[in-house]
Design a protein around this motif. Structure first.
Motif, short mmCIF file in Angstrom:
data_model
loop_
_atom_site.label_atom_id
_atom_site.label_comp_id
_atom_site.label_asym_id
_atom_site.label_seq_id
_atom_site.Cartn_x
_atom_site.Cartn_y
_atom_site.Cartn_z
N THR A 108 0.85 -1.19 0.00
CA THR A 108 0.00 0.00 0.00
C THR A 108 0.89 1.24 0.00
O THR A 108 2.08 1.17 0.32
CB THR A 108 -0.89 0.03 1.24
OG1 THR A 108 -0.06 0.19 2.41
CG2 THR A 108 -1.71 -1.25 1.37
N ASP A 141 1.05 3.59 2.15
CA ASP A 141 1.61 3.76 3.49
C ASP A 141 2.73 2.76 3.75
O ASP A 141 3.77 3.09 4.35
CB ASP A 141 0.52 3.61 4.56
CG ASP A 141 1.06 3.76 5.97
OD1 ASP A 141 1.56 4.85 6.30
OD2 ASP A 141 1.00 2.76 6.72
N GLN A 142 2.53 1.51 3.33
CA GLN A 142 3.58 0.50 3.50
C GLN A 142 4.82 0.86 2.69
O GLN A 142 5.95 0.67 3.16
CB GLN A 142 3.06 -0.87 3.09
CG GLN A 142 2.06 -1.46 4.06
CD GLN A 142 1.42 -2.75 3.54
OE1 GLN A 142 1.41 -3.00 2.33
NE2 GLN A 142 0.89 -3.56 4.44
N ARG A 172 6.71 3.52 4.65
CA ARG A 172 7.34 3.08 5.90
C ARG A 172 8.35 1.95 5.69
O ARG A 172 9.39 1.91 6.36
CB ARG A 172 6.27 2.62 6.90
CG ARG A 172 5.40 3.75 7.40
CD ARG A 172 4.48 3.32 8.52
NE ARG A 172 3.50 2.33 8.10
CZ ARG A 172 3.41 1.09 8.60
NH1 ARG A 172 4.26 0.68 9.54
NH2 ARG A 172 2.49 0.27 8.17
N SER A 223 -4.70 -7.54 15.28
CA SER A 223 -3.28 -7.80 15.09
C SER A 223 -3.03 -9.30 15.07
O SER A 223 -3.96 -10.11 15.24
CB SER A 223 -2.46 -7.14 16.21
OG SER A 223 -2.75 -7.74 17.46
N ALA A 257 -2.30 -5.08 12.10
CA ALA A 257 -3.12 -5.42 10.92
C ALA A 257 -2.65 -4.67 9.69
O ALA A 257 -2.67 -5.21 8.57
CB ALA A 257 -4.59 -5.11 11.22
N GLU A 258 -2.19 -3.42 9.87
CA GLU A 258 -1.77 -2.63 8.71
C GLU A 258 -0.44 -3.08 8.13
O GLU A 258 -0.01 -2.60 7.07
CB GLU A 258 -1.69 -1.14 9.08
CG GLU A 258 -0.70 -0.81 10.17
CD GLU A 258 -1.36 -0.74 11.55
OE1 GLU A 258 -0.83 -0.01 12.40
OE2 GLU A 258 -2.39 -1.42 11.75
N ASP A 259 0.22 -4.04 8.80
CA ASP A 259 1.49 -4.54 8.30
C ASP A 259 1.37 -5.92 7.65
O ASP A 259 2.37 -6.61 7.44
CB ASP A 259 2.53 -4.57 9.44
CG ASP A 259 2.90 -3.17 9.90
OD1 ASP A 259 2.86 -2.25 9.07
OD2 ASP A 259 3.20 -2.99 11.10
#
Length: 403
Positions: A111, A113-114, A117, A158, A232-234
C-alpha cells in the motif's frame, strides 16, 4: 523477439561497466575492503554506494517514481550481468539479494503507506532487509504448502507469530523483514505475508549458520518467533495472499540471480583467458593448446545459452507474463554454467586458481549454492516436466502476435 537494445540502455551499461572497472574491482585486491565473512566491508561499501548514487547508477530495477531508473527486466538483464563482473558489484548499486527482490515485491503490492514506511528506507540505502520463508524439517522449503510457522489473529485485529525459519539471507543485518506464516489450513489461501521491524519483540536470531561459501551481509540465519506481534496494517496484500506474495517475489528474484551469475561466469572466463594467453608450458602457450580452446569455447557457448534464456524470461515478464517456465530454464542453466565456468577457470589457472591470488576460489565456493537457492535444480526440472505434461508439443510454441 528483438535482441537489439536502445542507445540509452547501452549508455547505462557502459557507465556501469566503467564504474565496476575503475571503482569496484580495485577493491577486491585491498585486504581492508573485506569483512570477516568474505564480503565487502561496510565502510568501503558505504563509500562506493555514495559514488554510485552520485553517478546516477542506483536502484535501476525500480520505477522512477519509486526512486529507480525504470529499465525493465530486459534492461536489468543487460546491466546486472555487467554489475557482477565484480564479486562486490550488485550490492554497491543496491541491486543485490535479498533487498533486490524485497524492493520489487513491495513496489508491486504494498500500500502507499507501506511503501513509505517499509520500502522507501531500503530504496534510500538506510536499511537492509530479509525475506523469511524457508523452514527446517518438517517445515516448508521449496514447497511452501509445508510451512508450519503460524500466525494467530488477536481480538484487536493484530497477529502473533510462532515458529522457526532458517537460512534467512541477510537476517543479521536486516532492519525490515517480510515473513510468510500460516493463517489457515486452506491449501491455496492458507499463508499470509507480514512486515516487521528488527526492534519488535517476540523474535530472535538463534544463530548465524556457518556455510561453505562467502556470505552476504547479515549471513544466513536461523530465527525463532515466540509471540511476535504484527499490526493489521502490516499485512502485505491481504490475509491468505501469502502464496501470491511468494510467487510475485520469487519469479523475478530468481531471474535476477541468473543475471548476476552470468556476470560472474564471464569474469571466470576473463581470468582464464588472460592467464592462458601468457602462461607457457612445454614450449607452447596454454591458449594455443586445443584442449584449452575447447574448454573456453564450450563455456562461452554455455554462457550465451544462459543469456538467451534469461533474455527470453525477462522479455516475457516485461510483456506481462509470469514466465514460470522460462525462469525455471534460466535458473538451471545459469546456475550450472556458473559452477562449470569457475571450475574450468581454476583448472586452467592451476594452483594459482586454487589460491586466493585470484577471486576464482571465492566464485567457486559461492557458485555451489546457485544450484540450491530459490529452488534446487531438480525442483525446476520437475516444474518443467509438469509444463511438458500439460502442454505437450505446445511446450515449444512461439508466441503469435495479436493472439
Amino acid at each position: 523477439m528483438d535482441f537489439t537494445i536502445s542507445p540509452e540502455l547501452e549508455d547505462l551499461r557502459q557507465r556501469i561497466a566503467a564504474f565496476v572497472e575503475s571503482e569496484i574491482i580495485p577493491r577486491e585486491a585491498d585486504p581492508a575492503s573485506w569483512d570477516a565473512h568474505e564480503n565487502i566491508a561496510l565502510p568501503a561499501l558505504a563509500e562506493l554506494r555514495a559514488k554510485a548514487r552520485a553517478a546516477g547508477l542506483w536502484c535501476l530495477q525500480l520505477k522512477p517514481e519509486t526512486g529507480g531508473l525504470g529499465v525493465g527486466r530486459v534492461g536489468m538483464a543487460v546491466c546486472y550481468e555487467e554489475m557482477n563482473r565484480s564479486i562486490f558489484g550488485p550490492v554497491v548499486f543496491n541491486s543485490a539479494a535479498p533487498d533486490d527482490g524485497n524492493m520489487m515485491v513491495l513496489e508491486a503490492v504494498a500500500t502507499p503507506d507501506q511503501k513509505r514506511r517499509w520500502l522507501a528506507p531500503i530504496v534510500a540505502g538506510e536499511v537492509r532487509s530479509a525475506f523469511a520463508m524457508t523452514e527446517p524439517h518438517p517445515g516448508g522449503g521449496s514447497d511452501p504448502t509445508m510451512i508450519r510457522t503460524r500466525a494467530e489473529k488477536q481480538a484487536d485485529g493484530s497477529w502473533k507469530l510462532y515458529g522457526r525459519k532458517w537460512f534467512i539471507t541477510g537476517a543479521e543485518e536486516a532492519v525490515h523483514l517480510i515473513v510468510i506464516a500460516r493463517t489457515s489450513d486452506d491449501p491455496r489461501r492458507g499463508l499470509t505475508a507480514f512486515l516487521f521491524h528488527r526492534d519488535q519483540p517476540g523474535w530472535e536470531i538463534v544463530r548465524r549458520i556457518p556455510i561453505m561459501g562467502p556470505e552476504e551481509h547479515g549471513g544466513h540465519c536461523e530465527i525463532a518467533f515466540d509471540g511476535l506481534r504484527v499490526a493489521a496494517e502490516d499485512v502485505l496484500m491481504g490475509e491468505g495472499d501469502g502464496f501470491k506474495v511468494t510467487q510475485i517475489r520469487l519469479g523475478p528474484a530468481r531471474l535476477t540471480h541468473c543475471m548476476r551469475w552470468l556476470g560472474l561466469a564471464k569474469r571466470s572466463v576473463e581470468i582464464a583467458r588472460a592467464y592462458a594467453a601468457t602462461r607457457e608450458g612445454f614450449g607452447i602457450r596454454l591458449a594455443d593448446r586445443e584442449s584449452i580452446q575447447l574448454k573456453l569455447g564450450r563455456t562461452a557457448m554455455a554462457i550465451e545459452i544462459g543469456r538467451l534464456l534469461v533474455m527470453k524470461a525477462a522479455w516475457e515478464l516485461d510483456r506481462g507474463g509470469q514466465a514460470r517456465k522460462e525462469v525455471s530454464m534460466a535458473k538451471v542453466q545459469a546456475a550450472n554454467t556458473l559452477h562449470e565456468a569457475a571450475d574450468m577457470a581454476i583448472q586452467i589457472n592451476g594452483a594459482r586458481g586454487y589460491s586466493k591470488d585470484t577471486v576464482l576460489e571465492w566464485i567457486y565456493r559461492y557458485a555451489r549454492q546457485a544450484r540450491l537457492v530459490d529452488g534446487a535444480d531438480e525442483v525446476h526440472q520437475m516444474v518443467l516436466n509438469r509444463f511438458l505434461d500439460k502442454e505437450g508439443d505446445a511446450f515449444w510454441r512461439w508466441p503469435v502476435a495479436g493472439a
